[in-house]
Design a protein around this motif. Structure first.
Motif, PDB file in Angstrom:
ATOM      1  N   ILE A 148     -30.495 -63.677 -18.479  1.00  0.00           N
ATOM      2  CA  ILE A 148     -29.636 -64.369 -19.444  1.00  0.00           C
ATOM      3  C   ILE A 148     -28.285 -63.677 -19.558  1.00  0.00           C
ATOM      4  O   ILE A 148     -27.233 -64.325 -19.589  1.00  0.00           O
ATOM      5  N   ASP A 149     -28.288 -62.345 -19.596  1.00  0.00           N
ATOM      6  CA  ASP A 149     -27.027 -61.596 -19.687  1.00  0.00           C
ATOM      7  C   ASP A 149     -26.141 -61.861 -18.473  1.00  0.00           C
ATOM      8  O   ASP A 149     -24.913 -62.002 -18.604  1.00  0.00           O
ATOM      9  N   LEU A 150     -26.748 -61.915 -17.291  1.00  0.00           N
ATOM     10  CA  LEU A 150     -25.959 -62.131 -16.079  1.00  0.00           C
ATOM     11  C   LEU A 150     -25.388 -63.542 -16.034  1.00  0.00           C
ATOM     12  O   LEU A 150     -24.236 -63.743 -15.624  1.00  0.00           O
ATOM     13  N   TYR A 151     -26.191 -64.517 -16.445  1.00  0.00           N
ATOM     14  CA  TYR A 151     -25.655 -65.877 -16.516  1.00  0.00           C
ATOM     15  C   TYR A 151     -24.516 -65.951 -17.528  1.00  0.00           C
ATOM     16  O   TYR A 151     -23.517 -66.646 -17.320  1.00  0.00           O
ATOM     17  N   THR A 152     -24.658 -65.225 -18.628  1.00  0.00           N
ATOM     18  CA  THR A 152     -23.598 -65.199 -19.642  1.00  0.00           C
ATOM     19  C   THR A 152     -22.323 -64.597 -19.069  1.00  0.00           C
ATOM     20  O   THR A 152     -21.212 -65.104 -19.303  1.00  0.00           O
ATOM     21  N   GLU A 153     -22.483 -63.534 -18.279  1.00  0.00           N
ATOM     22  CA  GLU A 153     -21.319 -62.905 -17.646  1.00  0.00           C
ATOM     23  C   GLU A 153     -20.644 -63.887 -16.678  1.00  0.00           C
ATOM     24  O   GLU A 153     -19.408 -63.958 -16.624  1.00  0.00           O
ATOM     25  N   ALA A 154     -21.456 -64.634 -15.939  1.00  0.00           N
ATOM     26  CA  ALA A 154     -20.888 -65.641 -15.032  1.00  0.00           C
ATOM     27  C   ALA A 154     -20.111 -66.704 -15.807  1.00  0.00           C
ATOM     28  O   ALA A 154     -19.049 -67.159 -15.366  1.00  0.00           O
ATOM     29  N   LEU A 155     -20.631 -67.065 -16.965  1.00  0.00           N
ATOM     30  CA  LEU A 155     -19.965 -68.079 -17.775  1.00  0.00           C
ATOM     31  C   LEU A 155     -18.679 -67.554 -18.394  1.00  0.00           C
ATOM     32  O   LEU A 155     -17.762 -68.331 -18.703  1.00  0.00           O
ATOM     33  N   GLU A 156     -18.569 -66.257 -18.593  1.00  0.00           N
ATOM     34  CA  GLU A 156     -17.322 -65.689 -19.080  1.00  0.00           C
ATOM     35  C   GLU A 156     -16.225 -65.814 -18.030  1.00  0.00           C
ATOM     36  O   GLU A 156     -15.048 -65.944 -18.352  1.00  0.00           O
ATOM     37  N   ILE A 157     -16.630 -65.763 -16.744  1.00  0.00           N
ATOM     38  CA  ILE A 157     -15.660 -65.917 -15.660  1.00  0.00           C
ATOM     39  C   ILE A 157     -15.329 -67.389 -15.443  1.00  0.00           C
ATOM     40  O   ILE A 157     -14.169 -67.769 -15.278  1.00  0.00           O
ATOM     41  N   ARG A 158     -16.374 -68.212 -15.441  1.00  0.00           N
ATOM     42  CA  ARG A 158     -16.189 -69.653 -15.221  1.00  0.00           C
ATOM     43  C   ARG A 158     -16.957 -70.405 -16.302  1.00  0.00           C
ATOM     44  O   ARG A 158     -18.124 -70.779 -16.123  1.00  0.00           O
ATOM     45  N   PRO A 159     -16.309 -70.641 -17.451  1.00  0.00           N
ATOM     46  CA  PRO A 159     -17.013 -71.229 -18.607  1.00  0.00           C
ATOM     47  C   PRO A 159     -17.631 -72.607 -18.350  1.00  0.00           C
ATOM     48  O   PRO A 159     -18.579 -72.987 -19.011  1.00  0.00           O
ATOM     49  N   GLY A 160     -17.100 -73.333 -17.393  1.00  0.00           N
ATOM     50  CA  GLY A 160     -17.626 -74.666 -17.130  1.00  0.00           C
ATOM     51  C   GLY A 160     -18.652 -74.721 -16.023  1.00  0.00           C
ATOM     52  O   GLY A 160     -18.914 -75.803 -15.485  1.00  0.00           O
ATOM     53  N   ASN A 161     -19.230 -73.583 -15.665  1.00  0.00           N
ATOM     54  CA  ASN A 161     -20.193 -73.573 -14.560  1.00  0.00           C
ATOM     55  C   ASN A 161     -21.511 -74.189 -15.029  1.00  0.00           C
ATOM     56  O   ASN A 161     -22.276 -73.592 -15.784  1.00  0.00           O
ATOM     57  N   VAL A 162     -21.791 -75.399 -14.565  1.00  0.00           N
ATOM     58  CA  VAL A 162     -22.963 -76.143 -15.017  1.00  0.00           C
ATOM     59  C   VAL A 162     -24.247 -75.470 -14.555  1.00  0.00           C
ATOM     60  O   VAL A 162     -25.246 -75.457 -15.285  1.00  0.00           O
ATOM     61  N   GLU A 163     -24.219 -74.906 -13.356  1.00  0.00           N
ATOM     62  CA  GLU A 163     -25.419 -74.225 -12.856  1.00  0.00           C
ATOM     63  C   GLU A 163     -25.789 -73.047 -13.743  1.00  0.00           C
ATOM     64  O   GLU A 163     -26.959 -72.849 -14.083  1.00  0.00           O
ATOM     65  N   ALA A 164     -24.799 -72.256 -14.130  1.00  0.00           N
ATOM     66  CA  ALA A 164     -25.079 -71.095 -14.976  1.00  0.00           C
ATOM     67  C   ALA A 164     -25.640 -71.527 -16.331  1.00  0.00           C
ATOM     68  O   ALA A 164     -26.575 -70.921 -16.853  1.00  0.00           O
ATOM     69  N   LEU A 165     -25.047 -72.558 -16.918  1.00  0.00           N
ATOM     70  CA  LEU A 165     -25.571 -73.072 -18.188  1.00  0.00           C
ATOM     71  C   LEU A 165     -27.009 -73.556 -18.035  1.00  0.00           C
ATOM     72  O   LEU A 165     -27.890 -73.249 -18.855  1.00  0.00           O
ATOM     73  N   THR A 166     -27.257 -74.298 -16.967  1.00  0.00           N
ATOM     74  CA  THR A 166     -28.579 -74.895 -16.773  1.00  0.00           C
ATOM     75  C   THR A 166     -29.637 -73.834 -16.561  1.00  0.00           C
ATOM     76  O   THR A 166     -30.733 -73.889 -17.150  1.00  0.00           O
ATOM     77  N   TYR A 167     -29.318 -72.839 -15.752  1.00  0.00           N
ATOM     78  CA  TYR A 167     -30.344 -71.844 -15.426  1.00  0.00           C
ATOM     79  C   TYR A 167     -30.405 -70.708 -16.445  1.00  0.00           C
ATOM     80  O   TYR A 167     -31.431 -70.035 -16.536  1.00  0.00           O
ATOM     81  N   ARG A 168     -29.354 -70.524 -17.224  1.00  0.00           N
ATOM     82  CA  ARG A 168     -29.514 -69.653 -18.396  1.00  0.00           C
ATOM     83  C   ARG A 168     -30.488 -70.314 -19.364  1.00  0.00           C
ATOM     84  O   ARG A 168     -31.333 -69.648 -19.966  1.00  0.00           O
ATOM     85  N   ALA A 169     -30.382 -71.627 -19.474  1.00  0.00           N
ATOM     86  CA  ALA A 169     -31.320 -72.367 -20.323  1.00  0.00           C
ATOM     87  C   ALA A 169     -32.747 -72.166 -19.839  1.00  0.00           C
ATOM     88  O   ALA A 169     -33.664 -71.940 -20.634  1.00  0.00           O
ATOM     89  N   TRP A 170     -32.941 -72.257 -18.534  1.00  0.00           N
ATOM     90  CA  TRP A 170     -34.302 -72.113 -18.004  1.00  0.00           C
ATOM     91  C   TRP A 170     -34.848 -70.711 -18.243  1.00  0.00           C
ATOM     92  O   TRP A 170     -36.020 -70.536 -18.562  1.00  0.00           O
ATOM     93  N   SER A 171     -34.007 -69.693 -18.119  1.00  0.00           N
ATOM     94  CA  SER A 171     -34.449 -68.330 -18.445  1.00  0.00           C
ATOM     95  C   SER A 171     -34.793 -68.225 -19.925  1.00  0.00           C
ATOM     96  O   SER A 171     -35.742 -67.529 -20.298  1.00  0.00           O
ATOM     97  N   ASN A 172     -34.040 -68.904 -20.775  1.00  0.00           N
ATOM     98  CA  ASN A 172     -34.376 -68.914 -22.201  1.00  0.00           C
ATOM     99  C   ASN A 172     -35.709 -69.611 -22.447  1.00  0.00           C
ATOM    100  O   ASN A 172     -36.490 -69.197 -23.306  1.00  0.00           O
ATOM    101  N   VAL A 173     -35.973 -70.684 -21.698  1.00  0.00           N
ATOM    102  CA  VAL A 173     -37.277 -71.339 -21.812  1.00  0.00           C
ATOM    103  C   VAL A 173     -38.383 -70.350 -21.466  1.00  0.00           C
ATOM    104  O   VAL A 173     -39.380 -70.225 -22.189  1.00  0.00           O
ATOM    105  N   ARG A 174     -38.217 -69.646 -20.348  1.00  0.00           N
ATOM    106  CA  ARG A 174     -39.246 -68.711 -19.912  1.00  0.00           C
ATOM    107  C   ARG A 174     -39.392 -67.539 -20.890  1.00  0.00           C
ATOM    108  O   ARG A 174     -40.460 -66.940 -21.005  1.00  0.00           O
ATOM    109  N   ALA A 175     -38.309 -67.223 -21.600  1.00  0.00           N
ATOM    110  CA  ALA A 175     -38.345 -66.142 -22.580  1.00  0.00           C
ATOM    111  C   ALA A 175     -38.851 -66.608 -23.943  1.00  0.00           C
ATOM    112  O   ALA A 175     -38.995 -65.816 -24.868  1.00  0.00           O
TER     113      ALA A 175
END
Length: 400
Positions: A148-175
């Motif tokens: 989740i932290d790494l996806y968040t870091e990716a989103l800080e670089i590219r806030p509109g990255n749909v893949e990062a949002l989607t798979y950060r969500a999936w990591s949150n589901v698993r967590a």
């Protein structure tokens, strides 16, 4: 068996750790998804031809290695599976056989090449891709907080990255953080309503929360999209359509004096999917109730006839009741009258003849009819071989 690494039971057992298999599947999913993103970035001119060729070769090799590891583990599981008696064959065979795996799937996705801990390049596209790769590796290792932290870091670089949002969500589901997952998935869908991964994961989150109508809405949209085969495989592996159908159907149709299913917005497909899930749950009486409702609407509905017969056949073998087996054969006969050459009915009737009624010659005839079909579903072919139907018939008749 030609692969020496899985030729012995000991080696096979070493590959049966379910957590290891799930990790490999998560890595596979990320690699395939990322290679598709690379293709898209190249088409948009964000990656030059030299980098594209080098990255694609590397990603393809990595994905191929993961796919081979998954295949070996699944083969190992089959190798060490114990032999089953006739009764246990019928008890263990599911109503619908889902063959998981990626045999024949073209590698269309991949990921970055910089290892974890390497320095940033200064190129936001490359740095984001490496963060996504590192996040996936963390998720595969069950370190969801790091992922989740790494996806968040990716989103800080590219806030509109749909893949990062989607798979950060999936990591949150698993967590176990469904609320955060829902927020990210809504944002991803707002940014790109046609991104199929977000639709699938949103449906899973809704279904897990018991919001089956909303999950169904997501699947309806998903079915209009040009989704990669991988997402269909995710749906299948989660039995998402079956779970959603049952969640929607149960409160309205599995009641005393149910209304006509079409009048409350359901289709024959909805009832069939729900019945499949009921079979997996061991709720055979409710399963048969749905088949009866399907047949009340269409007495020649071949799926309801064949799978109702299959449920009766397994019950007949388990209870040693010839009457149930005879009724099952009658249903298979009707299914084949409604749809000549219906593969499911041929295979199910062959199993019933061989393991239930000891009519090996009839079982052989049905199996031969299945073998002669131009389109033989792979799941049924695997079912035949896995449970030794062909070998059992040969042994009974003493001929090949």
């Amino acid at each position: 068996m030609t692969d020496d690494t899985i030729a012995t039971p000991g080696a096979a057992i070493a590959r049966l750790d379910p957590d290891a298999l799930v990790s490999l599947e998560e890595e596979r999913d990320f690699l395939l998804r990322s290679l598709e993103d690379l293709e898209r970035e190249y088409a948009a001119g964000d990656v030059d031809a030299t980098d594209f060729a080098a990255l694609k070769d590397d990603y393809t090799a990595r994905a191929g290695a993961v796919l081979r590891s998954i295949a070996q583990r699944r083969m190992a599981k089959a190798i060490v599976a114990p032999a089953r008696s006739r009764g246990r064959v019928f008890a263990w065979i599911g109503l619908v056989v889902v063959i998981a795996g990626l045999s024949g799937v073209l590698i269309a996705r991949g990921s970055g090449t910089r290892g974890a801990g390497d320095s940033a390049t200064g190129d936001p596209i490359r740095d984001t891709r490496q963060l996504l790769s590192d996040a996936q590796q963390a998720a595969a290792a069950r370190d969801y907080e790091k992922s989740i932290d790494l996806y968040t870091e990716a989103l800080e670089i590219r806030p509109g990255n749909v893949e990062a949002l989607t798979y950060r969500a999936w990591s949150n589901v698993r967590a176990g953080n469904a609320a955060a997952a829902a927020t990210d998935l809504e944002a991803a869908i707002d940014l790109d309503p046609k991104y199929p991964d977000a639709r699938v994961f949103r449906a899973i989150v809704y279904a897990t929360a018991g919001k089956f109508d909303k999950a169904h809405e997501q699947l309806v949209v998903f079915d209009t999209l040009d989704a990669p085969p991988l997402m269909d495989q995710v749906i299948d592996s989660q039995r998402l359509r079956e779970r959603v159908a049952l969640g929607r159907v149960e409160s309205k149709l599995l009641v005393a004096d149910p209304p006509p299913f079409a009048g409350v917005g359901f289709t024959l497909d909805d009832l069939f999917l729900a019945a499949q899930q009921l079979d997996l749950d061991g709720r055979v009486a409710d399963e048969l109730t749905l088949y009866a409702q399907m047949l009340a609407a269409n007495p020649k509905e071949q799926r309801a006839l064949a799978y109702q017969g299959w449920a009766l056949a397994r019950a007949g073998v388990a209870q040693k009741q010839t009457a149930l087996l005879t009724r099952a054969v009658d249903q298979f006969d009707k299914a084949l009258a409604a749809k000549p050459g219906y593969a499911d009915a041929l295979v199910f009737r062959s199993f019933t003849y061989q393991y239930g009624l000891s009519r090996s010659a009839d079982a052989k005839a049905d199996l031969a009819a299945f073998d002669a079909l131009a389109d033989k579903p792979a799941a049924l072919a695997t079912l035949i071989e896995t449970y030794g139907l062909r070998a059992s018939i040969i042994a009974s008749l003493g001929t090949k």
